[in-house]
Design a protein around this motif. Structure first.
Motif, PDB file in Angstrom:
ATOM      1  N   ARG A   6       0.782  -1.370   0.004  1.00  0.00           N
ATOM      2  CA  ARG A   6      -0.068   0.068  -0.171  1.00  0.00           C
ATOM      3  C   ARG A   6       0.852   1.181  -0.291  1.00  0.00           C
ATOM      4  NH1 ARG A   6      -2.517  -1.184   4.273  1.00  0.00           N
ATOM      5  NH2 ARG A   6      -1.607   0.404   5.626  1.00  0.00           N
ATOM      6  N   ALA A  26      -7.700   7.000   1.991  1.00  0.00           N
ATOM      7  CA  ALA A  26      -8.300   6.199   2.967  1.00  0.00           C
ATOM      8  C   ALA A  26      -9.576   5.552   2.103  1.00  0.00           C
ATOM      9  CB  ALA A  26      -8.847   6.774   4.040  1.00  0.00           C
ATOM     10  N   ASP A  30      -9.601   1.545   1.070  1.00  0.00           N
ATOM     11  CA  ASP A  30     -10.736   1.104   2.349  1.00  0.00           C
ATOM     12  C   ASP A  30     -10.077   0.867   3.529  1.00  0.00           C
ATOM     13  OD1 ASP A  30     -13.305   0.322   2.862  1.00  0.00           O
ATOM     14  OD2 ASP A  30     -12.978  -1.664   2.330  1.00  0.00           O
ATOM     15  N   VAL A  31      -9.440   1.678   3.979  1.00  0.00           N
ATOM     16  CA  VAL A  31      -8.659   1.675   5.210  1.00  0.00           C
ATOM     17  C   VAL A  31      -9.289   2.711   6.196  1.00  0.00           C
ATOM     18  CG1 VAL A  31      -6.778   0.079   4.701  1.00  0.00           C
ATOM     19  CG2 VAL A  31      -6.557   2.576   4.664  1.00  0.00           C
ATOM     20  N   THR A  32      -8.933   3.010   7.238  1.00  0.00           N
ATOM     21  CA  THR A  32      -9.061   4.200   8.087  1.00  0.00           C
ATOM     22  C   THR A  32      -8.112   5.199   8.040  1.00  0.00           C
ATOM     23  OG1 THR A  32      -7.585   3.562  10.005  1.00  0.00           O
ATOM     24  CG2 THR A  32      -9.980   2.531  10.103  1.00  0.00           C
ATOM     25  N   THR A  35      -4.900   4.695   9.684  1.00  0.00           N
ATOM     26  CA  THR A  35      -3.939   3.727   8.825  1.00  0.00           C
ATOM     27  C   THR A  35      -3.067   4.548   7.781  1.00  0.00           C
ATOM     28  OG1 THR A  35      -5.397   2.212   9.148  1.00  0.00           O
ATOM     29  CG2 THR A  35      -3.789   1.858   7.401  1.00  0.00           C
TER      30      THR A  35
END
Length: 253
Positions: A6, A26, A30-32, A35
């Motif tokens: 990533r 994000a 599709d992460v916070t 992150t």
């Protein structure tokens, strides 16, 4: 520390566009948000990105970003800047265009102008404008930089000194909050300084990302310009300085 997949993709995106945003990344991965912030922090620790509000930008240094990479960065903003600048150039004008991907965008917007005389040390500008049959093109001599088609050096400066055009249109690699234009190559800076002192009016074409970059060599101050074309409003402190200097700022849309 090795980068994960990533983070390598984030770096590729930054290299293509010059800047990345936390919220956009994000959503893309599709992460916070946390992150992504951690990813950007680790990339900053690796020395490849600089953190800015809401995201990160490619790290500035003592060397410029590659030409092809620069040509693709902020392309929409450069196109808008170029349209705004070209709209200020009447037919039957003489113009100096120097090095840079934004000045090349201006050249593309001048293809429908009539009876222009264009003096340039940018082979890419000359190759663009050769399609305009009513445009007379004069190309400076000098040392050719194969990386970007630029001609620089004492011979280039001496060639430019023979002219007094209506307009000089210049770019910059970085822009200081104090209003100084900055670049990386002293030979190129000498040519840019000469160009700026020749014309009846001097225009700067630059996107707002140049404020997040740094370069070691000063060209001139924005106070020595007639007009600045930019894709977003400059910070208030710099807008105030331009007003005091009498430098017009046009925000392209």
């Amino acid at each position: 520390m090795a980068l994960n997949i990533r983070q390598m993709e984030i770096l590729d995106i930054a290299r293509a566009s010059g800047r990345v945003g936390v919220e956009e990344l994000a959503e893309r991965f599709d992460v916070t948000l946390q992150t992504i912030r951690r990813d950007l922090g680790e990339l900053a620790d690796q020395g490849v990105l600089d953190r800015v509000h809401g995201g990160a930008v490619l790290r500035s240094g003592v060397s410029n970003i590659g030409y092809e990479q620069r040509r693709q960065m902020y392309s929409d903003g450069k196109a808008a800047i170029a349209r705004a600048c070209a709209a200020e150039i009447p037919d039957n004008s003489s113009i100096i265009l120097n090095l840079g991907t934004t000045t090349e965008a201006v050249a593309r917007e001048l293809l429908n102008h009539r009876n222009l005389t264009v003096i340039t040390n940018n082979m890419n500008v000359a190759n663009i404008l050769v399609a305009n049959e009513s445009c007379d093109i004069m190309v400076a001599g000098g040392a050719l930089r194969r990386t970007d088609g630029g001609l620089v050096g004492d011979l280039t400066t001496e060639f430019m000194a023979q002219f007094k055009p209506d307009y000089a249109i210049i770019g910059t690699s970085a822009l200081d909050i104090d209003g100084d234009l900055l670049d990386f190559d002293m030979a190129e800076v000498r040519v840019s300084r000469a160009i700026a002192g020749l014309a009846r009016q001097t225009f700067l074409v630059t996107d707002i990302s140049k404020l997040s970059r740094s370069a070691p060599v000063r060209i001139i101050s924005m106070g020595q310009l007639d007009t600045v074309f930019v894709d977003q409003r400059l910070p208030d402190s710099l807008m105030q300085k331009c007003a005091e200097w009498g430098t017009r700022v046009i925000v392209a849309d």
